[in-house]
Design a protein around this motif. Sequence first.
Motif, PDB file in Angstrom:
ATOM      1  N   LYS A   1      14.106  -3.573   0.122  1.00 37.12           N
ATOM      2  CA  LYS A   1      15.192  -2.911  -0.624  1.00 37.12           C
ATOM      3  C   LYS A   1      14.632  -2.118  -1.804  1.00 37.12           C
ATOM      4  O   LYS A   1      15.074  -1.007  -2.084  1.00 37.12           O
ATOM      5  CB  LYS A   1      16.215  -3.939  -1.112  1.00 37.12           C
ATOM      6  N   PHE A   2      13.668  -2.700  -2.494  1.00 34.54           N
ATOM      7  CA  PHE A   2      13.033  -2.001  -3.611  1.00 34.54           C
ATOM      8  C   PHE A   2      12.308  -0.756  -3.103  1.00 34.54           C
ATOM      9  O   PHE A   2      12.404   0.318  -3.694  1.00 34.54           O
ATOM     10  CB  PHE A   2      12.067  -2.938  -4.351  1.00 34.54           C
ATOM     11  N   MET A   3      11.595  -0.881  -1.979  1.00 31.01           N
ATOM     12  CA  MET A   3      10.899   0.267  -1.390  1.00 31.01           C
ATOM     13  C   MET A   3      11.881   1.378  -1.045  1.00 31.01           C
ATOM     14  O   MET A   3      11.611   2.546  -1.303  1.00 31.01           O
ATOM     15  CB  MET A   3      10.144  -0.146  -0.129  1.00 31.01           C
TER      16      MET A   3
ATOM     17  N   ASP B   1      14.717  12.197  -4.280  1.00 34.21           N
ATOM     18  CA  ASP B   1      15.829  12.866  -4.966  1.00 34.21           C
ATOM     19  C   ASP B   1      15.416  13.509  -6.289  1.00 34.21           C
ATOM     20  O   ASP B   1      15.880  14.595  -6.629  1.00 34.21           O
ATOM     21  CB  ASP B   1      16.973  11.878  -5.242  1.00 34.21           C
ATOM     22  N   ASN B   2      14.558  12.832  -7.049  1.00 32.85           N
ATOM     23  CA  ASN B   2      14.237  13.298  -8.400  1.00 32.85           C
ATOM     24  C   ASN B   2      12.953  14.104  -8.509  1.00 32.85           C
ATOM     25  O   ASN B   2      12.815  14.915  -9.423  1.00 32.85           O
ATOM     26  CB  ASN B   2      14.177  12.103  -9.360  1.00 32.85           C
ATOM     27  N   LEU B   3      12.005  13.846  -7.596  1.00 31.77           N
ATOM     28  CA  LEU B   3      10.701  14.524  -7.704  1.00 31.77           C
ATOM     29  C   LEU B   3      10.327  15.326  -6.463  1.00 31.77           C
ATOM     30  O   LEU B   3       9.302  15.996  -6.458  1.00 31.77           O
ATOM     31  CB  LEU B   3       9.600  13.486  -7.987  1.00 31.77           C
ATOM     32  N   GLY B   4      11.139  15.215  -5.414  1.00 30.66           N
ATOM     33  CA  GLY B   4      10.803  15.899  -4.166  1.00 30.66           C
ATOM     34  C   GLY B   4       9.566  15.321  -3.490  1.00 30.66           C
ATOM     35  O   GLY B   4       8.855  16.009  -2.774  1.00 30.66           O
ATOM     36  N   ILE B   5       9.329  14.023  -3.697  1.00 25.33           N
ATOM     37  CA  ILE B   5       8.156  13.339  -3.144  1.00 25.33           C
ATOM     38  C   ILE B   5       8.596  12.339  -2.104  1.00 25.33           C
ATOM     39  O   ILE B   5       9.536  11.563  -2.331  1.00 25.33           O
ATOM     40  CB  ILE B   5       7.393  12.597  -4.277  1.00 25.33           C
ATOM     41  N   TRP B   6       7.933  12.347  -0.953  1.00 24.72           N
ATOM     42  CA  TRP B   6       8.186  11.350   0.077  1.00 24.72           C
ATOM     43  C   TRP B   6       6.972  11.210   0.970  1.00 24.72           C
ATOM     44  O   TRP B   6       6.074  12.050   0.942  1.00 24.72           O
ATOM     45  CB  TRP B   6       9.422  11.720   0.904  1.00 24.72           C
ATOM     46  N   LEU B   7       6.965  10.148   1.726  1.00 23.44           N
ATOM     47  CA  LEU B   7       5.928   9.908   2.725  1.00 23.44           C
ATOM     48  C   LEU B   7       6.581   9.889   4.097  1.00 23.44           C
ATOM     49  O   LEU B   7       7.706   9.394   4.240  1.00 23.44           O
ATOM     50  CB  LEU B   7       5.243   8.558   2.482  1.00 23.44           C
ATOM     51  N   ASN B   8       5.896  10.372   5.090  1.00 22.60           N
ATOM     52  CA  ASN B   8       6.372  10.250   6.452  1.00 22.60           C
ATOM     53  C   ASN B   8       6.238   8.797   6.871  1.00 22.60           C
ATOM     54  O   ASN B   8       5.498   8.018   6.259  1.00 22.60           O
ATOM     55  CB  ASN B   8       5.570  11.156   7.391  1.00 22.60           C
ATOM     56  N   ASN B   9       6.914   8.413   7.928  1.00 18.96           N
ATOM     57  CA  ASN B   9       6.883   7.017   8.386  1.00 18.96           C
ATOM     58  C   ASN B   9       5.497   6.563   8.807  1.00 18.96           C
ATOM     59  O   ASN B   9       5.205   5.373   8.780  1.00 18.96           O
ATOM     60  CB  ASN B   9       7.875   6.791   9.517  1.00 18.96           C
ATOM     61  N   ASP B  10       4.630   7.483   9.209  1.00 23.25           N
ATOM     62  CA  ASP B  10       3.296   7.083   9.655  1.00 23.25           C
ATOM     63  C   ASP B  10       2.285   7.041   8.514  1.00 23.25           C
ATOM     64  O   ASP B  10       1.121   6.787   8.739  1.00 23.25           O
ATOM     65  CB  ASP B  10       2.804   8.008  10.766  1.00 23.25           C
ATOM     66  N   GLN B  11       2.719   7.271   7.291  1.00 26.56           N
ATOM     67  CA  GLN B  11       1.800   7.266   6.149  1.00 26.56           C
ATOM     68  C   GLN B  11       1.841   5.949   5.421  1.00 26.56           C
ATOM     69  O   GLN B  11       2.806   5.311   5.276  1.00 26.56           O
ATOM     70  CB  GLN B  11       2.128   8.392   5.180  1.00 26.56           C
TER      71      GLN B  11
ATOM     72  N   ALA C   1       0.837  -1.206   0.000  1.00 22.22           N
ATOM     73  CA  ALA C   1       0.000   0.000   0.000  1.00 22.22           C
ATOM     74  C   ALA C   1       0.867   1.249   0.000  1.00 22.22           C
ATOM     75  O   ALA C   1       0.572   2.229  -0.713  1.00 22.22           O
ATOM     76  CB  ALA C   1      -0.928  -0.001   1.211  1.00 22.22           C
ATOM     77  N   ARG C   2       1.947   1.242   0.748  1.00 16.27           N
ATOM     78  CA  ARG C   2       2.855   2.398   0.795  1.00 16.27           C
ATOM     79  C   ARG C   2       3.503   2.623  -0.572  1.00 16.27           C
ATOM     80  O   ARG C   2       3.617   3.757  -1.039  1.00 16.27           O
ATOM     81  CB  ARG C   2       3.910   2.182   1.876  1.00 16.27           C
ATOM     82  N   LEU C   3       3.926   1.550  -1.217  1.00 18.56           N
ATOM     83  CA  LEU C   3       4.525   1.666  -2.547  1.00 18.56           C
ATOM     84  C   LEU C   3       3.570   2.334  -3.523  1.00 18.56           C
ATOM     85  O   LEU C   3       3.932   3.264  -4.239  1.00 18.56           O
ATOM     86  CB  LEU C   3       4.925   0.278  -3.075  1.00 18.56           C
ATOM     87  N   TRP C   4       2.317   1.881  -3.541  1.00 18.88           N
ATOM     88  CA  TRP C   4       1.362   2.425  -4.504  1.00 18.88           C
ATOM     89  C   TRP C   4       0.925   3.839  -4.144  1.00 18.88           C
ATOM     90  O   TRP C   4       0.599   4.631  -5.022  1.00 18.88           O
ATOM     91  CB  TRP C   4       0.196   1.458  -4.702  1.00 18.88           C
ATOM     92  N   LYS C   5       0.978   4.190  -2.869  1.00 19.31           N
ATOM     93  CA  LYS C   5       0.717   5.576  -2.479  1.00 19.31           C
ATOM     94  C   LYS C   5       1.819   6.476  -3.047  1.00 19.31           C
ATOM     95  O   LYS C   5       1.550   7.561  -3.563  1.00 19.31           O
ATOM     96  CB  LYS C   5       0.648   5.693  -0.960  1.00 19.31           C
ATOM     97  N   LEU C   6       3.060   6.014  -2.971  1.00 23.18           N
ATOM     98  CA  LEU C   6       4.174   6.757  -3.567  1.00 23.18           C
ATOM     99  C   LEU C   6       4.011   6.884  -5.079  1.00 23.18           C
ATOM    100  O   LEU C   6       4.224   7.957  -5.653  1.00 23.18           O
ATOM    101  CB  LEU C   6       5.511   6.082  -3.243  1.00 23.18           C
ATOM    102  N   HIS C   7       3.642   5.781  -5.737  1.00 21.16           N
ATOM    103  CA  HIS C   7       3.440   5.825  -7.191  1.00 21.16           C
ATOM    104  C   HIS C   7       2.317   6.790  -7.559  1.00 21.16           C
ATOM    105  O   HIS C   7       2.404   7.491  -8.575  1.00 21.16           O
ATOM    106  CB  HIS C   7       3.145   4.437  -7.750  1.00 21.16           C
ATOM    107  N   ASP C   8       1.261   6.851  -6.744  1.00 21.15           N
ATOM    108  CA  ASP C   8       0.169   7.800  -7.004  1.00 21.15           C
ATOM    109  C   ASP C   8       0.682   9.238  -6.934  1.00 21.15           C
ATOM    110  O   ASP C   8       0.341  10.066  -7.781  1.00 21.15           O
ATOM    111  CB  ASP C   8      -0.976   7.603  -6.009  1.00 21.15           C
ATOM    112  N   LEU C   9       1.488   9.553  -5.918  1.00 18.47           N
ATOM    113  CA  LEU C   9       2.045  10.899  -5.790  1.00 18.47           C
ATOM    114  C   LEU C   9       2.962  11.231  -6.958  1.00 18.47           C
ATOM    115  O   LEU C   9       2.928  12.340  -7.506  1.00 18.47           O
ATOM    116  CB  LEU C   9       2.804  11.039  -4.468  1.00 18.47           C
ATOM    117  N   ALA C  10       3.790  10.261  -7.351  1.00 22.82           N
ATOM    118  CA  ALA C  10       4.688  10.470  -8.491  1.00 22.82           C
ATOM    119  C   ALA C  10       3.886  10.643  -9.777  1.00 22.82           C
ATOM    120  O   ALA C  10       4.250  11.445 -10.642  1.00 22.82           O
ATOM    121  CB  ALA C  10       5.660   9.298  -8.617  1.00 22.82           C
TER     122      ALA C  10
END
Length: 131
Positions: A110-112, A121-131, A46-55
């Motif tokens: 490792k992939f995450m 680094d490339n898009l300025g996108i990240w999630l906090n640890n609680d997200q 779920a965290r991976l796909w949340k990141l992909h949605d933001l990207a």
Amino acid sequence: MEPRIFIIETPEQQARFASIIAKQKGLPLEVSVKDYVPKRTAVQNARLWKLHDLASDATGYTPEEMHDLCLCQHFGFAEHAATNPFSGEIEIVKRPLKRSSQRDKKEFAKFMDFVENYYADNLGIWLNNDQ
């Protein structure tokens, strides 16, 4: 006989497995034993796909396209000639050498880490640890 996978976590399960092997009538048997490493978790996925949605929102690519891009960057890729279904032209497409769905919990972590660092680094996108 249909292949079966046993995940043995207790001495009782180990004894039950030994009993199952002892009762097999057809010989020879092929038995493999390896350390168990759990598959990725639903929370990791779920965290991976949340990141992909933001990207996706930041780039205009779909989350699936962002996922494939990250797979190619992390695991490498092979190039294949494919016919574009809309134009009919032959194009060179990159296909990742590995899919994330087949990674165990450690490999997926490792992939995450790669995805999180790549997007930060490339898009300025990240999630906090609680997200």
